[in-house]
Scaffold this motif. Structure first.
Motif, PDB file in Angstrom:
ATOM      1  N   SER A  73      -3.386  10.247  -4.866  1.00 28.78           N
ATOM      2  CA  SER A  73      -3.705   8.833  -4.722  1.00 28.78           C
ATOM      3  C   SER A  73      -3.998   8.485  -3.269  1.00 28.78           C
ATOM      4  O   SER A  73      -4.911   7.699  -2.981  1.00 28.78           O
ATOM      5  CB  SER A  73      -2.547   7.977  -5.247  1.00 28.78           C
ATOM      6  OG  SER A  73      -2.336   8.205  -6.623  1.00 28.78           O
ATOM      7  N   ALA A  74      -3.231   9.082  -2.352  1.00 28.14           N
ATOM      8  CA  ALA A  74      -3.460   8.824  -0.930  1.00 28.14           C
ATOM      9  C   ALA A  74      -4.806   9.380  -0.480  1.00 28.14           C
ATOM     10  O   ALA A  74      -5.538   8.732   0.279  1.00 28.14           O
ATOM     11  CB  ALA A  74      -2.334   9.428  -0.101  1.00 28.14           C
ATOM     12  N   ILE A  75      -5.161  10.563  -0.950  1.00 26.79           N
ATOM     13  CA  ILE A  75      -6.459  11.159  -0.603  1.00 26.79           C
ATOM     14  C   ILE A  75      -7.598  10.270  -1.099  1.00 26.79           C
ATOM     15  O   ILE A  75      -8.644  10.147  -0.448  1.00 26.79           O
ATOM     16  CB  ILE A  75      -6.565  12.582  -1.186  1.00 26.79           C
ATOM     17  CG1 ILE A  75      -5.602  13.531  -0.448  1.00 26.79           C
ATOM     18  CG2 ILE A  75      -7.996  13.102  -1.093  1.00 26.79           C
ATOM     19  CD1 ILE A  75      -5.518  14.918  -1.053  1.00 26.79           C
ATOM     20  N   ALA A  76      -7.375   9.613  -2.232  1.00 30.66           N
ATOM     21  CA  ALA A  76      -8.387   8.715  -2.798  1.00 30.66           C
ATOM     22  C   ALA A  76      -8.453   7.379  -2.064  1.00 30.66           C
ATOM     23  O   ALA A  76      -9.268   6.525  -2.421  1.00 30.66           O
ATOM     24  CB  ALA A  76      -8.109   8.484  -4.277  1.00 30.66           C
ATOM     25  N   GLY A  77      -7.589   7.194  -1.066  1.00 30.09           N
ATOM     26  CA  GLY A  77      -7.635   5.980  -0.268  1.00 30.09           C
ATOM     27  C   GLY A  77      -6.845   4.814  -0.829  1.00 30.09           C
ATOM     28  O   GLY A  77      -7.023   3.668  -0.403  1.00 30.09           O
ATOM     29  N   HIS A  83       0.814  -1.218   0.000  1.00 27.55           N
ATOM     30  CA  HIS A  83       0.000   0.000   0.000  1.00 27.55           C
ATOM     31  C   HIS A  83       0.855   1.279   0.000  1.00 27.55           C
ATOM     32  O   HIS A  83       0.308   2.378   0.011  1.00 27.55           O
ATOM     33  CB  HIS A  83      -0.927   0.020   1.222  1.00 27.55           C
ATOM     34  CG  HIS A  83      -1.953  -1.063   1.210  1.00 27.55           C
ATOM     35  ND1 HIS A  83      -2.836  -1.273   2.254  1.00 27.55           N
ATOM     36  CD2 HIS A  83      -2.264  -2.007   0.277  1.00 27.55           C
ATOM     37  CE1 HIS A  83      -3.627  -2.293   1.974  1.00 27.55           C
ATOM     38  NE2 HIS A  83      -3.298  -2.751   0.783  1.00 27.55           N
ATOM     39  N   PHE A  84       2.174   1.121   0.005  1.00 32.06           N
ATOM     40  CA  PHE A  84       3.046   2.290   0.076  1.00 32.06           C
ATOM     41  C   PHE A  84       3.133   2.961  -1.283  1.00 32.06           C
ATOM     42  O   PHE A  84       3.497   2.349  -2.286  1.00 32.06           O
ATOM     43  CB  PHE A  84       4.446   1.871   0.541  1.00 32.06           C
ATOM     44  CG  PHE A  84       5.415   3.019   0.678  1.00 32.06           C
ATOM     45  CD1 PHE A  84       5.004   4.257   1.170  1.00 32.06           C
ATOM     46  CD2 PHE A  84       6.742   2.870   0.314  1.00 32.06           C
ATOM     47  CE1 PHE A  84       5.886   5.305   1.305  1.00 32.06           C
ATOM     48  CE2 PHE A  84       7.639   3.913   0.440  1.00 32.06           C
ATOM     49  CZ  PHE A  84       7.214   5.128   0.934  1.00 32.06           C
ATOM     50  N   LEU A  85       2.780   4.239  -1.334  1.00 31.63           N
ATOM     51  CA  LEU A  85       2.859   5.051  -2.546  1.00 31.63           C
ATOM     52  C   LEU A  85       4.211   5.762  -2.523  1.00 31.63           C
ATOM     53  O   LEU A  85       4.383   6.754  -1.818  1.00 31.63           O
ATOM     54  CB  LEU A  85       1.698   6.037  -2.603  1.00 31.63           C
ATOM     55  CG  LEU A  85       0.309   5.412  -2.341  1.00 31.63           C
ATOM     56  CD1 LEU A  85      -0.762   6.485  -2.241  1.00 31.63           C
ATOM     57  CD2 LEU A  85      -0.034   4.401  -3.427  1.00 31.63           C
ATOM     58  N   LYS A 130      -4.688  19.884   6.918  1.00 30.79           N
ATOM     59  CA  LYS A 130      -5.498  20.943   7.527  1.00 30.79           C
ATOM     60  C   LYS A 130      -6.975  20.755   7.200  1.00 30.79           C
ATOM     61  O   LYS A 130      -7.854  21.009   8.045  1.00 30.79           O
ATOM     62  CB  LYS A 130      -5.004  22.305   7.038  1.00 30.79           C
ATOM     63  CG  LYS A 130      -5.595  23.493   7.766  1.00 30.79           C
ATOM     64  CD  LYS A 130      -4.911  24.776   7.325  1.00 30.79           C
ATOM     65  CE  LYS A 130      -5.397  25.970   8.109  1.00 30.79           C
ATOM     66  NZ  LYS A 130      -4.692  27.222   7.689  1.00 30.79           N
ATOM     67  N   GLN A 131      -7.267  20.287   5.998  1.00 28.29           N
ATOM     68  CA  GLN A 131      -8.653  20.096   5.565  1.00 28.29           C
ATOM     69  C   GLN A 131      -9.216  18.741   5.988  1.00 28.29           C
ATOM     70  O   GLN A 131     -10.391  18.459   5.744  1.00 28.29           O
ATOM     71  CB  GLN A 131      -8.748  20.234   4.049  1.00 28.29           C
ATOM     72  CG  GLN A 131      -8.418  21.629   3.539  1.00 28.29           C
ATOM     73  CD  GLN A 131      -8.425  21.710   2.016  1.00 28.29           C
ATOM     74  OE1 GLN A 131      -8.802  20.761   1.334  1.00 28.29           O
ATOM     75  NE2 GLN A 131      -8.014  22.854   1.486  1.00 28.29           N
ATOM     76  N   GLY A 132      -8.397  17.906   6.599  1.00 28.29           N
ATOM     77  CA  GLY A 132      -8.864  16.602   7.037  1.00 28.29           C
ATOM     78  C   GLY A 132      -8.907  15.550   5.939  1.00 28.29           C
ATOM     79  O   GLY A 132      -9.438  14.455   6.154  1.00 28.29           O
ATOM     80  N   LYS A 133      -8.335  15.854   4.786  1.00 22.48           N
ATOM     81  CA  LYS A 133      -8.310  14.882   3.696  1.00 22.48           C
ATOM     82  C   LYS A 133      -7.266  13.796   3.941  1.00 22.48           C
ATOM     83  O   LYS A 133      -7.362  12.699   3.393  1.00 22.48           O
ATOM     84  CB  LYS A 133      -8.028  15.582   2.372  1.00 22.48           C
ATOM     85  CG  LYS A 133      -9.112  16.566   1.946  1.00 22.48           C
ATOM     86  CD  LYS A 133      -8.746  17.245   0.635  1.00 22.48           C
ATOM     87  CE  LYS A 133      -9.817  18.234   0.204  1.00 22.48           C
ATOM     88  NZ  LYS A 133      -9.453  18.912  -1.073  1.00 22.48           N
ATOM     89  N   LEU A 134      -6.261  14.130   4.723  1.00 22.82           N
ATOM     90  CA  LEU A 134      -5.231  13.183   5.127  1.00 22.82           C
ATOM     91  C   LEU A 134      -5.048  13.265   6.634  1.00 22.82           C
ATOM     92  O   LEU A 134      -5.369  14.288   7.258  1.00 22.82           O
ATOM     93  CB  LEU A 134      -3.903  13.476   4.429  1.00 22.82           C
ATOM     94  CG  LEU A 134      -3.817  13.250   2.916  1.00 22.82           C
ATOM     95  CD1 LEU A 134      -2.473  13.730   2.396  1.00 22.82           C
ATOM     96  CD2 LEU A 134      -4.029  11.782   2.572  1.00 22.82           C
ATOM     97  N   LYS A 135      -4.487  12.204   7.202  1.00 18.98           N
ATOM     98  CA  LYS A 135      -4.217  12.161   8.631  1.00 18.98           C
ATOM     99  C   LYS A 135      -2.831  11.556   8.835  1.00 18.98           C
ATOM    100  O   LYS A 135      -2.480  10.567   8.186  1.00 18.98           O
ATOM    101  CB  LYS A 135      -5.267  11.318   9.351  1.00 18.98           C
ATOM    102  CG  LYS A 135      -5.060  11.223  10.855  1.00 18.98           C
ATOM    103  CD  LYS A 135      -6.122  10.344  11.494  1.00 18.98           C
ATOM    104  CE  LYS A 135      -5.877  10.206  13.002  1.00 18.98           C
ATOM    105  NZ  LYS A 135      -6.877   9.311  13.642  1.00 18.98           N
ATOM    106  N   THR A 136      -2.036  12.174   9.712  1.00 25.41           N
ATOM    107  CA  THR A 136      -0.696  11.642   9.964  1.00 25.41           C
ATOM    108  C   THR A 136      -0.779  10.346  10.762  1.00 25.41           C
ATOM    109  O   THR A 136      -1.716  10.129  11.537  1.00 25.41           O
ATOM    110  CB  THR A 136       0.175  12.651  10.720  1.00 25.41           C
ATOM    111  OG1 THR A 136      -0.443  12.970  11.973  1.00 25.41           O
ATOM    112  CG2 THR A 136       0.370  13.922   9.907  1.00 25.41           C
TER     113      THR A 136
END
Length: 302
Positions: free
Chosen positions: A230-234, A188-190, A250-256
């Protein structure tokens, strides 16, 4: 209290031996000059002048203060002359090499504001993520990201660069949030193809490096913005600098993820051939860029 004006008033009184004459020379009131000197005495906790009806004389402490004050004002004067000369003489074409994603996301405002301050400097900007040869390819300066190795080139830090591991909330919900790098699913690593995975023994980097040797199904790209989309798309998780993913975080589309294993902070550096006899246009750009983004930079505010 304006400390420079205060020191200027103090020096003038010391040179002329009179508050009245100092006020005339400075084109201000006797009361204001006296106020400046009194404030300086109060701030330093010493008496600077012995005052009589006919003469104002420096005390021993005043003599010492005078030397310091004159040195400070001379330094300020030299600084003003230095940057004034730069602004007046900086001209010509500045050839810059810079990384693609950083430039498209953050460099345009810097170039715009630099050009406003130095209108006679033209900018020829070439975007590339490869390691250019500054001298052979004719660049005045190259912006590079990383931990710099020793070389004959000079480096000036422009901004800190943090790398974070992150994924979309939907990905984390589906596959769970890892608690250790060993929990990561290698397929799963991009992966960013230009990243050197051998530069750190951090457990996270070690796992990513080991997994990449055996994984034939991962997505690999030489552009971080493509990987972020690609990561934002899951589709998986990414290790990318915050100057790329900060807004998505900041927008919550990604999470650390795995924040306890965050890699050592790198830097964005200006690389140039020589420290001495810099062209005014290059010195102006380096001085301007090195204080432009701040520390921490705005993209880390998420």
């Amino acid at each position: 209290m304006d400390r420079l004006e205060t020191m200027k008033a103090f020096i003038t009184v010391a040179e002329l031996g009179s508050f009245t004459k100092a006020a005339e020379k400075l084109e201000t009131s006797n009361q204001l000059v006296s106020k400046y000197v009194s404030q300086l005495e109060e701030q330093l906790g010493v008496r600077l002048f012995n005052r009589t009806t006919r003469r104002v004389r420096l005390t021993q402490e005043g003599e010492q203060c005078l030397q310091h004050a004159m040195h400070i004002l001379e330094s300020v004067h030299d600084m003003e002359n230095h940057f004034g000369e730069l602004q007046n003489s900086a001209k010509g074409i500045l050839h810059i090499s810079a990384p693609v994603s950083f430039s498209t996301l953050h460099l345009a405002p810097l170039i715009r504001d630099f050009k406003k301050l130095y209108p006679e400097v033209g900018v020829n900007l070439e975007l590339s993520d490869r390691k250019v040869d500054v001298i052979e390819e004719g660049f005045d300066v190259a912006l590079r990201i990383g931990h710099l190795k020793s070389s004959s080139l000079i480096a000036k830090k422009i901004a800190p660069v943090r790398l974070v591991l992150c994924a979309s909330p939907s990905y984390i919900k589906q596959y769970g949030e890892p608690t250790h790098p060993e929990d990561l699913e290698s397929s799963h690593f991009l992966r960013y193809s230009y990243m050197d995975y051998t530069t750190s023994e951090n457990p996270l980097m070690r796992v990513l490096r080991d997994n990449s040797h055996h994984n034939q199904t991962e997505l690999v790209a030489n552009n971080g913005e493509i990987l972020m989309a690609s990561a934002i798309a899951g589709e998986g998780y990414i290790l990318q600098p915050t100057f790329i993913v900060g807004e998505a975080l900041k927008q919550g589309k990604l999470k650390t993820m795995l924040n306890d294993f965050e890699l050592e902070t790198m830097g964005l550096y200006a690389i140039y051939p020589h420290r001495k006899l810099l062209a005014p246009k290059l010195r102006a750009f380096i001085d301007f860029a090195s204080s432009y983004f701040g520390e921490p930079p705005y993209w880390d505010d998420y």
